[in-house]
Write a protein that holds these residues in place. Structure first.
Motif, PDB file in Angstrom:
ATOM      1  N   VAL A   1     -47.779   1.515  73.807  1.00 48.75           N
ATOM      2  CA  VAL A   1     -49.175   1.251  74.156  1.00 48.75           C
ATOM      3  C   VAL A   1     -49.230   0.623  75.549  1.00 48.75           C
ATOM      4  O   VAL A   1     -48.499  -0.325  75.847  1.00 48.75           O
ATOM      5  N   LEU A   2     -50.127   1.136  76.375  1.00 45.30           N
ATOM      6  CA  LEU A   2     -50.403   0.578  77.700  1.00 45.30           C
ATOM      7  C   LEU A   2     -51.724  -0.171  77.630  1.00 45.30           C
ATOM      8  O   LEU A   2     -52.739   0.389  77.209  1.00 45.30           O
ATOM      9  N   ILE A   3     -51.712  -1.449  78.042  1.00 48.61           N
ATOM     10  CA  ILE A   3     -52.927  -2.264  78.049  1.00 48.61           C
ATOM     11  C   ILE A   3     -53.393  -2.479  79.481  1.00 48.61           C
ATOM     12  O   ILE A   3     -52.606  -2.872  80.348  1.00 48.61           O
ATOM     13  N   GLY A   4     -54.684  -2.243  79.716  1.00 49.68           N
ATOM     14  CA  GLY A   4     -55.314  -2.566  80.987  1.00 49.68           C
ATOM     15  C   GLY A   4     -56.197  -3.793  80.819  1.00 49.68           C
ATOM     16  O   GLY A   4     -57.117  -3.791  79.992  1.00 49.68           O
ATOM     17  N   HIS A   5     -55.921  -4.860  81.564  1.00 48.68           N
ATOM     18  CA  HIS A   5     -56.648  -6.113  81.392  1.00 48.68           C
ATOM     19  C   HIS A   5     -58.057  -6.056  81.969  1.00 48.68           C
ATOM     20  O   HIS A   5     -58.411  -5.169  82.755  1.00 48.68           O
ATOM     21  N   ASP A   6     -58.857  -7.021  81.581  1.00 47.36           N
ATOM     22  CA  ASP A   6     -60.203  -7.218  82.106  1.00 47.36           C
ATOM     23  C   ASP A   6     -60.143  -7.611  83.588  1.00 47.36           C
ATOM     24  O   ASP A   6     -59.075  -7.994  84.099  1.00 47.36           O
TER      25      ASP A   6
ATOM     26  N   THR B   1     -45.132  -2.371  73.938  1.00 45.88           N
ATOM     27  CA  THR B   1     -46.408  -2.539  74.631  1.00 45.88           C
ATOM     28  C   THR B   1     -46.217  -3.174  76.000  1.00 45.88           C
ATOM     29  O   THR B   1     -45.518  -4.176  76.141  1.00 45.88           O
ATOM     30  N   LEU B   2     -46.881  -2.577  76.996  1.00 45.02           N
ATOM     31  CA  LEU B   2     -46.897  -3.141  78.340  1.00 45.02           C
ATOM     32  C   LEU B   2     -48.333  -3.492  78.703  1.00 45.02           C
ATOM     33  O   LEU B   2     -49.200  -2.608  78.740  1.00 45.02           O
ATOM     34  N   ALA B   3     -48.595  -4.771  78.949  1.00 45.29           N
ATOM     35  CA  ALA B   3     -49.872  -5.201  79.503  1.00 45.29           C
ATOM     36  C   ALA B   3     -49.735  -5.170  81.020  1.00 45.29           C
ATOM     37  O   ALA B   3     -49.043  -5.994  81.602  1.00 45.29           O
TER      38      ALA B   3
END
Length: 250
Positions: free
Chosen positions: A33-38, A60-62
């Motif tokens: 899962v790839l997370i894109g921050h606010d 997971t990579l933020a």
């Protein structure tokens, strides 16, 4: 499940990015899962989401797209960074692709089982990756900024897309979400929407002290963009919806 975490650095957009990697302590290969921050930056909440996903079995990579900077209490500086980025599709795609390449380069990742999660501006970044053909099997975006809504851009998207926003969000309104949903419908995309009654923008973001530590209550006492408040119940509900999407998919 036990997990391991570490910082991962990489260069893109003229900055040295400092991402957060969370890995399950179990035999791979793992879905990723790839997370894109606010727009505020990669802070505690998104790191915790990465850790929670790793505990559920996802590598997971933020990502980071501010070069390690977090804009607590500095909405003008945040907008100075974020708005030009959102206005440049090629920059967003480059930022997202660089982070995805870091994720896919990790030992044990299953490149055929990838998903994305994005908040605010990070939501548009992961949507831009889907638009250029990254084969995410699931995409969840929480109060995202939206790409240009052209049906022909989304006909190759094969993953399921979840969009969440608050009924009182002035920056990502329910009408904007449904307008984008209608485009996805015409393109044949599997999509769903959750509207959280009474929630405003960034409803998952707890109020912070100037040093970044959390405070009690729901109202932000420091400067922020208009229309932002914390809603604990909907924060939990939105996270359950993300986990359910990924469980259903993988």
């Amino acid at each position: 499940m036990m997990i391991t975490t570490r910082e991962v650095t990489y260069d893109v957009d003229g900055l040295n990015m400092i991402a957060h990697l969370a890995q399950p302590d179990s035999p791979g290969p793992w879905p990723a899962v790839l997370i894109g921050h606010d727009g505020v930056g990669l802070e505690e909440y998104q790191r915790q989401r990465a850790d929670d996903l790793a505990a559920h079995g996802y590598l997971t990579l933020a990502m980071d797209y501010h070069g390690g900077e977090v804009f607590f209490n500095r909405p003008d500086a945040m907008l100075d960074r974020v708005m030009p980025l959102l206005a440049n599709v090629e920059r967003m795609q480059a930022v997202g692709r660089a982070a995805l390449d870091v994720l896919l380069a990790q030992p044990g990742v299953d490149p055929n089982r990838i998903a994305a999660l994005g908040y605010g501006a990070g939501g548009q970044i992961v949507l831009e990756l889907a638009r250029i053909g990254i084969a995410f099997r699931a995409i969840a975006v929480i109060h995202p900024a939206f790409p240009e809504a052209k049906t022909e851009d989304w006909t190759d998207v094969t993953g399921t897309l979840l969009m969440c926003t608050g009924s009182e969000d002035p920056l990502c309104t329910p009408q904007q979400v449904l307008t984008f949903g209608h485009v996805l419908q015409k393109a044949g995309v599997d999509w769903r929407v959750n509207i959280y009654g009474g929630a405003e923008h960034a409803f998952w973001a707890r109020p912070r002290n100037p040093d970044g530590s959390a405070t009690e209550g729901t109202n932000h006492t420091m400067l922020t963009v208009p229309g932002v408040s914390f809603h604990p119940k909907h924060t939990t509900r939105a996270w359950r919806a993300v986990l359910e999407l990924f469980r259903e998919t993988f």
